[in-house]
Every structure is written in C-alpha cells, then in structure tokens.
Design a protein around this motif. Structure first.
Motif, PDB file in Angstrom:
ATOM      1  N   GLU A 167       2.787   6.859  -6.916  1.00 34.75           N
ATOM      2  CA  GLU A 167       1.951   7.944  -7.427  1.00 34.75           C
ATOM      3  C   GLU A 167       2.649   9.295  -7.255  1.00 34.75           C
ATOM      4  O   GLU A 167       2.645  10.124  -8.160  1.00 34.75           O
ATOM      5  N   ARG A 168       3.263   9.507  -6.088  1.00 35.50           N
ATOM      6  CA  ARG A 168       3.997  10.761  -5.848  1.00 35.50           C
ATOM      7  C   ARG A 168       5.179  10.889  -6.798  1.00 35.50           C
ATOM      8  O   ARG A 168       5.411  11.945  -7.390  1.00 35.50           O
ATOM      9  N   LYS A 175       0.834  -1.207   0.000  1.00 41.16           N
ATOM     10  CA  LYS A 175       0.000   0.000   0.000  1.00 41.16           C
ATOM     11  C   LYS A 175       0.870   1.259   0.000  1.00 41.16           C
ATOM     12  O   LYS A 175       0.605   2.229  -0.721  1.00 41.16           O
ATOM     13  N   LYS A 176       1.928   1.227   0.795  1.00 46.19           N
ATOM     14  CA  LYS A 176       2.860   2.357   0.849  1.00 46.19           C
ATOM     15  C   LYS A 176       3.541   2.539  -0.508  1.00 46.19           C
ATOM     16  O   LYS A 176       3.742   3.667  -0.976  1.00 46.19           O
ATOM     17  N   ARG A 189       1.305   4.403  -2.886  1.00 49.87           N
ATOM     18  CA  ARG A 189       1.300   5.839  -2.588  1.00 49.87           C
ATOM     19  C   ARG A 189       2.581   6.498  -3.073  1.00 49.87           C
ATOM     20  O   ARG A 189       2.561   7.569  -3.673  1.00 49.87           O
ATOM     21  N   ARG A 190       3.703   5.874  -2.811  1.00 51.77           N
ATOM     22  CA  ARG A 190       5.007   6.414  -3.193  1.00 51.77           C
ATOM     23  C   ARG A 190       5.128   6.517  -4.708  1.00 51.77           C
ATOM     24  O   ARG A 190       5.607   7.521  -5.242  1.00 51.77           O
TER      25      ARG A 190
END
Length: 87
Positions: A15-16, A8-9, A12-13
C-alpha cells in the motif's frame, strides 16, 4: 485475508509503495503534459525547456521501476520528433 505476519506486513508495504509509485507516475505525466501543451501552442522556446525537464523525469521513472525502459524511450523519442517538427 492474510494470516501470516509476513503476509500482513507485505500488504502494508504494498500500500505504501503503491502510493509512492503513483505519485512518481503522476509527476512524470505532469511534466509530459507541460511539454505537450507547449508543443500544441507551437512555442519552441517553452518546449525546449520543457523537454530538458521531461528527459530526466522519464529516466528517474525507469531507474525507480515505475515505467518500463522502452516506454520511456518511446515517449521521449516521439516528443523529440514533435519538437523537431516545430522547426
């Protein structure tokens, strides 16, 4: 869908990073486009100043890993050759 917290992390990473890298590539394209318009217009002075700005942008893109080293070298070589042809 990701199940583990690490996965999950990672999503997120990613996408950034994709947003940041996209902005970097866009910035490089903008500088190259300015140089190409100066070359198309035959404006040697503007093209000379633009190529001085394009080269470090391409190098920065390579250093940050958004474009391949050979791609940057090829682009810079071709643009330099077009500038020299204005002569």
């Amino acid at each position: 869908m990701a199940n583990t917290p690490q996965a999950k992390k990672r999503i997120r990473r990613n996408e950034r990073r994709a947003e940041i890298n996209g902005a970097r590539v866009s910035r490089i394209r903008t500088f190259v486009k300015k140089l190409e318009t100066a070359l198309a217009a035959g404006d040697k002075d503007a093209a000379t100043t633009a190529i001085a700005l394009v080269q470090p942008e391409l190098a920065r893109g390579v250093a940050k890993g958004v474009i391949h080293k050979n791609t940057a070298a090829r682009k810079f070589s071709r643009l330099t050759k077009r500038l020299a042809a204005l002569g």
